[in-house]
Scaffold this motif. Sequence first.
Motif, PDB file in Angstrom:
ATOM      1  N   ASP A  32       0.967  -1.239   0.079  1.00  0.00           N
ATOM      2  CA  ASP A  32      -0.100   0.111  -0.018  1.00  0.00           C
ATOM      3  C   ASP A  32       0.729   1.207  -0.212  1.00  0.00           C
ATOM      4  O   ASP A  32       2.185   1.097   0.265  1.00  0.00           O
ATOM      5  N   SER A  33       0.163   2.310  -0.167  1.00  0.00           N
ATOM      6  CA  SER A  33       0.869   3.630  -0.223  1.00  0.00           C
ATOM      7  C   SER A  33       0.259   4.707   0.880  1.00  0.00           C
ATOM      8  O   SER A  33      -1.009   4.619   0.749  1.00  0.00           O
ATOM      9  N   LEU A  34       1.001   5.500   1.435  1.00  0.00           N
ATOM     10  CA  LEU A  34       0.243   6.233   2.499  1.00  0.00           C
ATOM     11  C   LEU A  34       1.072   7.647   2.281  1.00  0.00           C
ATOM     12  O   LEU A  34       2.235   7.595   2.303  1.00  0.00           O
ATOM     13  N   ALA A  35       0.268   8.624   2.372  1.00  0.00           N
ATOM     14  CA  ALA A  35       0.668  10.203   2.199  1.00  0.00           C
ATOM     15  C   ALA A  35       0.549  10.603   3.751  1.00  0.00           C
ATOM     16  O   ALA A  35      -0.597  10.644   4.068  1.00  0.00           O
ATOM     17  N   ILE A  36       1.444  11.209   4.351  1.00  0.00           N
ATOM     18  CA  ILE A  36       1.496  12.006   5.559  1.00  0.00           C
ATOM     19  C   ILE A  36       1.465  13.513   5.188  1.00  0.00           C
ATOM     20  O   ILE A  36       2.444  14.120   4.620  1.00  0.00           O
ATOM     21  N   ALA A 191       6.495  -2.509  -3.604  1.00  0.00           N
ATOM     22  CA  ALA A 191       7.010  -1.958  -2.141  1.00  0.00           C
ATOM     23  C   ALA A 191       5.752  -0.966  -1.524  1.00  0.00           C
ATOM     24  O   ALA A 191       4.940  -0.845  -2.200  1.00  0.00           O
ATOM     25  N   THR A 192       5.900  -1.331  -0.171  1.00  0.00           N
ATOM     26  CA  THR A 192       5.105  -0.370   0.574  1.00  0.00           C
ATOM     27  C   THR A 192       5.718   1.045   0.265  1.00  0.00           C
ATOM     28  O   THR A 192       6.870   1.537   0.694  1.00  0.00           O
ATOM     29  N   LEU A 193       4.974   2.069   0.318  1.00  0.00           N
ATOM     30  CA  LEU A 193       5.423   3.531   0.166  1.00  0.00           C
ATOM     31  C   LEU A 193       4.845   4.253   0.966  1.00  0.00           C
ATOM     32  O   LEU A 193       3.518   4.318   1.400  1.00  0.00           O
TER      33      LEU A 193
END
Length: 238
Positions: A32-36, A191-193
């Motif tokens: 998954d990908s997560l934006a902070i 990859a996890t981002l």
Amino acid sequence: MILAKNIHKRVQTSAGELSILSGVNVSVADGDSLAIVGASGSGKSTLLGILAGLDIPSEGSVSLDGRNLNELDEDGRAKVRSESLSFVFQSFQLMPGLTALENVMLPLEIKGLKDAAKRAKFYLDQVGLEHRANHYPPQLSGGEQQRVAIARAFASEPKILFADEPTGNLDAHTGAKIIELLFQLNAKNNATLVLVTHEQRLADRCHHQLILEAGVELNAATTAQIEQQAEALMDQPC
């Protein structure tokens, strides 16, 4: 998977104790990908450093790739970082005395990989810089330096990629190209981002977003409520 529970970060200053993060929770599944996201000073980069094991929380726990970072000393956390993750920094963090190729090779050689040169050339080709392999960072544009940094990060073929404002020092046109490249390579490597950004166009490309305000996590419901309240106030007669 990345799992962080009840993360607090406090530091002592001359004016007393300063709270940077308060009770933040993060969960990111493999691939998954997560934006902070959040304003400057909201604790974004601090949280990223804690998730990557570069810093430790004052309170709370972090599990990275199945390992509890709280149970490890600095050497143990460094080992996890070496085995499982890579970083893309806003300021590129390239060695000025090494060529583009040598910069990409460096972490591979530290790991003792015998095919370091071959793999580094492959990833420079992936970012379109094979013709600049023997150039030094001062001879490269900002966009080219960031592409070298991305090639270096992906060359280790990490399970998790962290990026801190990867387009922050780039113009809008170059930044858009870097965003596309980042997600293309991430999809290829599965990859996890996890990234920190102030750019909504970059955040919108991620599966999930975590919004910070003064070190406190705002969930989607809270954000929606704030927007509704703002709209209601605007609709009221003067």
